[in-house]
Each structure stands twice: as structure tokens, then as C-alpha cells.
Design a protein around this motif. Structure first.
Motif, PDB file in Angstrom:
ATOM      1  N   TYR A   1     -43.930 -70.636  30.852  1.00  0.00           N
ATOM      2  CA  TYR A   1     -43.918 -71.143  32.223  1.00  0.00           C
ATOM      3  C   TYR A   1     -44.496 -70.108  33.170  1.00  0.00           C
ATOM      4  CZ  TYR A   1     -40.939 -74.879  30.523  1.00  0.00           C
ATOM      5  OH  TYR A   1     -40.464 -75.957  29.834  1.00  0.00           O
ATOM      6  N   ILE A   2     -45.281 -70.573  34.132  1.00  0.00           N
ATOM      7  CA  ILE A   2     -45.826 -69.657  35.138  1.00  0.00           C
ATOM      8  C   ILE A   2     -45.343 -70.091  36.515  1.00  0.00           C
ATOM      9  CG2 ILE A   2     -47.868 -68.980  33.822  1.00  0.00           C
ATOM     10  CD1 ILE A   2     -49.448 -71.014  35.542  1.00  0.00           C
ATOM     11  N   GLU A   3     -45.216 -69.126  37.390  1.00  0.00           N
ATOM     12  CA  GLU A   3     -44.757 -69.439  38.744  1.00  0.00           C
ATOM     13  C   GLU A   3     -45.826 -70.251  39.455  1.00  0.00           C
ATOM     14  OE1 GLU A   3     -43.725 -66.976  42.716  1.00  0.00           O
ATOM     15  OE2 GLU A   3     -42.705 -66.294  40.900  1.00  0.00           O
ATOM     16  N   TYR A   4     -45.389 -71.341  40.077  1.00  0.00           N
ATOM     17  CA  TYR A   4     -46.310 -72.260  40.737  1.00  0.00           C
ATOM     18  C   TYR A   4     -46.288 -72.050  42.248  1.00  0.00           C
ATOM     19  CZ  TYR A   4     -48.202 -76.819  42.143  1.00  0.00           C
ATOM     20  OH  TYR A   4     -48.938 -77.819  42.715  1.00  0.00           O
ATOM     21  N   SER A   5     -45.101 -71.930  42.794  1.00  0.00           N
ATOM     22  CA  SER A   5     -44.990 -71.706  44.236  1.00  0.00           C
ATOM     23  C   SER A   5     -43.666 -71.034  44.553  1.00  0.00           C
ATOM     24  CB  SER A   5     -45.104 -73.026  45.008  1.00  0.00           C
ATOM     25  OG  SER A   5     -44.038 -73.878  44.645  1.00  0.00           O
ATOM     26  N   ARG A   6     -43.644 -70.376  45.702  1.00  0.00           N
ATOM     27  CA  ARG A   6     -42.430 -69.680  46.156  1.00  0.00           C
ATOM     28  C   ARG A   6     -42.351 -69.823  47.669  1.00  0.00           C
ATOM     29  NH1 ARG A   6     -39.218 -65.041  44.226  1.00  0.00           N
ATOM     30  NH2 ARG A   6     -40.306 -65.321  42.261  1.00  0.00           N
ATOM     31  N   PHE A   7     -41.256 -70.388  48.153  1.00  0.00           N
ATOM     32  CA  PHE A   7     -41.094 -70.597  49.585  1.00  0.00           C
ATOM     33  C   PHE A   7     -39.806 -69.962  50.077  1.00  0.00           C
ATOM     34  CE2 PHE A   7     -43.554 -74.263  48.075  1.00  0.00           C
ATOM     35  CZ  PHE A   7     -44.634 -74.219  48.935  1.00  0.00           C
ATOM     36  N   PRO A   8     -39.879 -69.002  51.004  1.00  0.00           N
ATOM     37  CA  PRO A   8     -38.651 -68.475  51.601  1.00  0.00           C
ATOM     38  C   PRO A   8     -38.105 -69.477  52.625  1.00  0.00           C
ATOM     39  CG  PRO A   8     -40.575 -67.328  52.487  1.00  0.00           C
ATOM     40  CD  PRO A   8     -41.078 -68.324  51.477  1.00  0.00           C
ATOM     41  N   CYS A   9     -36.796 -69.663  52.634  1.00  0.00           N
ATOM     42  CA  CYS A   9     -36.163 -70.592  53.577  1.00  0.00           C
ATOM     43  C   CYS A   9     -35.016 -69.867  54.272  1.00  0.00           C
ATOM     44  CB  CYS A   9     -35.621 -71.817  52.841  1.00  0.00           C
ATOM     45  SG  CYS A   9     -36.889 -72.742  51.961  1.00  0.00           S
ATOM     46  N   ARG A  10     -34.752 -70.255  55.519  1.00  0.00           N
ATOM     47  CA  ARG A  10     -33.698 -69.588  56.284  1.00  0.00           C
ATOM     48  C   ARG A  10     -32.323 -70.191  56.052  1.00  0.00           C
ATOM     49  NH1 ARG A  10     -35.703 -66.668  61.156  1.00  0.00           N
ATOM     50  NH2 ARG A  10     -37.944 -66.527  60.873  1.00  0.00           N
ATOM     51  N   SER A  11     -32.262 -71.381  55.488  1.00  0.00           N
ATOM     52  CA  SER A  11     -30.958 -72.009  55.268  1.00  0.00           C
ATOM     53  C   SER A  11     -30.992 -72.836  53.987  1.00  0.00           C
ATOM     54  CB  SER A  11     -30.596 -72.925  56.440  1.00  0.00           C
ATOM     55  OG  SER A  11     -31.482 -74.033  56.465  1.00  0.00           O
ATOM     56  N   LEU A  12     -29.810 -73.129  53.469  1.00  0.00           N
ATOM     57  CA  LEU A  12     -29.715 -73.941  52.259  1.00  0.00           C
ATOM     58  C   LEU A  12     -30.235 -75.351  52.514  1.00  0.00           C
ATOM     59  CD1 LEU A  12     -28.877 -74.275  49.350  1.00  0.00           C
ATOM     60  CD2 LEU A  12     -26.547 -74.747  50.130  1.00  0.00           C
TER      61      LEU A  12
ATOM     62  N   TRP B   1     -32.973 -67.769  51.544  1.00  0.00           N
ATOM     63  CA  TRP B   1     -33.061 -68.537  50.305  1.00  0.00           C
ATOM     64  C   TRP B   1     -34.525 -68.604  49.901  1.00  0.00           C
ATOM     65  CZ3 TRP B   1     -28.543 -70.791  48.301  1.00  0.00           C
ATOM     66  CH2 TRP B   1     -27.420 -70.711  49.140  1.00  0.00           C
ATOM     67  N   GLU B   2     -34.760 -68.672  48.618  1.00  0.00           N
ATOM     68  CA  GLU B   2     -36.122 -68.869  48.131  1.00  0.00           C
ATOM     69  C   GLU B   2     -36.128 -70.025  47.150  1.00  0.00           C
ATOM     70  OE1 GLU B   2     -38.104 -65.498  46.465  1.00  0.00           O
ATOM     71  OE2 GLU B   2     -38.713 -64.780  48.428  1.00  0.00           O
ATOM     72  N   VAL B   3     -37.107 -70.896  47.320  1.00  0.00           N
ATOM     73  CA  VAL B   3     -37.301 -71.996  46.388  1.00  0.00           C
ATOM     74  C   VAL B   3     -38.505 -71.635  45.531  1.00  0.00           C
ATOM     75  CG1 VAL B   3     -37.763 -74.456  46.151  1.00  0.00           C
ATOM     76  CG2 VAL B   3     -36.364 -73.638  48.050  1.00  0.00           C
ATOM     77  N   VAL B   4     -38.278 -71.518  44.230  1.00  0.00           N
ATOM     78  CA  VAL B   4     -39.342 -71.111  43.316  1.00  0.00           C
ATOM     79  C   VAL B   4     -39.553 -72.227  42.301  1.00  0.00           C
ATOM     80  CG1 VAL B   4     -40.163 -69.293  41.779  1.00  0.00           C
ATOM     81  CG2 VAL B   4     -38.492 -68.747  43.545  1.00  0.00           C
ATOM     82  N   SER B   5     -40.802 -72.610  42.110  1.00  0.00           N
ATOM     83  CA  SER B   5     -41.080 -73.635  41.109  1.00  0.00           C
ATOM     84  C   SER B   5     -41.976 -73.067  40.023  1.00  0.00           C
ATOM     85  CB  SER B   5     -41.724 -74.863  41.763  1.00  0.00           C
ATOM     86  OG  SER B   5     -42.986 -74.532  42.301  1.00  0.00           O
TER      87      SER B   5
ATOM     88  N   ASN C   1     -47.163 -73.804  31.041  1.00  0.00           N
ATOM     89  CA  ASN C   1     -48.517 -73.323  30.766  1.00  0.00           C
ATOM     90  C   ASN C   1     -48.554 -72.824  29.328  1.00  0.00           C
ATOM     91  OD1 ASN C   1     -51.190 -72.483  31.312  1.00  0.00           O
ATOM     92  ND2 ASN C   1     -50.494 -70.406  31.679  1.00  0.00           N
ATOM     93  N   PRO C   2     -48.825 -73.719  28.386  1.00  0.00           N
ATOM     94  CA  PRO C   2     -48.792 -73.291  26.994  1.00  0.00           C
ATOM     95  C   PRO C   2     -49.813 -72.183  26.729  1.00  0.00           C
ATOM     96  CG  PRO C   2     -49.770 -75.457  27.191  1.00  0.00           C
ATOM     97  CD  PRO C   2     -49.228 -75.098  28.542  1.00  0.00           C
ATOM     98  N   ILE C   3     -49.394 -71.190  25.986  1.00  0.00           N
ATOM     99  CA  ILE C   3     -50.276 -70.078  25.659  1.00  0.00           C
ATOM    100  C   ILE C   3     -51.132 -70.487  24.461  1.00  0.00           C
ATOM    101  CG2 ILE C   3     -50.346 -67.681  24.857  1.00  0.00           C
ATOM    102  CD1 ILE C   3     -47.545 -67.413  26.277  1.00  0.00           C
ATOM    103  N   SER C   4     -52.417 -70.492  24.659  1.00  0.00           N
ATOM    104  CA  SER C   4     -53.298 -70.894  23.559  1.00  0.00           C
ATOM    105  C   SER C   4     -53.756 -69.682  22.783  1.00  0.00           C
ATOM    106  CB  SER C   4     -54.498 -71.674  24.112  1.00  0.00           C
ATOM    107  OG  SER C   4     -55.217 -70.854  25.022  1.00  0.00           O
TER     108      SER C   4
END
Length: 64
Positions: free
Chosen positions: A13-24, A51-55, A59-62
Motif C-alpha cells: 500500500y502507498i500513501e494516497y493523500s493526507r489532510f490535516p484537520c482541526r476537529s474530529l 487530526w490527520e486523515v490519511v488514505s 500498489n502491488p509490487i511487480s
């Protein structure tokens, strides 16, 4: 010889996005928005008062 992996591991798995948030509440809203884009995993991480939302996407390693 077939060396293709059949099990998914954390390395696949690879990191797709990361968003900092001020509240839950904001983080929960971001999770709903991310679900539309269909990442494989979504994590909400708390750092003190922020808070951070990370998705992640699969990504299969070939072996090319």
C-alpha cells in the motif's frame, strides 16, 4: 516459476493523500469525501488537538 504474491502486505500500500484537520467532525467529513474516491484504507490519526486523515491505495509490487 511464478513469483507473484497472493497476499497483500503493508508494503503493498502507498500513501494516497493526507489532510490535516482541526476537529474530529472535520476529519469525519473528509473521510466521507475520500470514500467517493475509493481508496483501499483510510486512517484518522490524532496528534494532540489536530487530526490527520490519511488514505492508502493498493500498489502491488511487480517483479519486472
Amino acid at each position: 516459476m511464478n513469483t507473484q504474491k497472493t497476499r497483500k502486505t503493508a508494503d503493498d500500500y502507498i500513501e494516497y493523500s493526507r489532510f490535516p484537520c482541526r476537529s474530529l467532525a472535520k476529519a469525519k467529513a473528509m473521510v466521507e469525501e475520500l470514500r467517493i474516491m475509493c481508496p483501499d484504507m483510510i486512517h484518522v490519526i490524532q496528534f494532540g488537538k489536530t487530526w490527520e486523515v490519511v488514505s492508502y491505495v493498493y500498489n502491488p509490487i511487480s517483479n519486472n
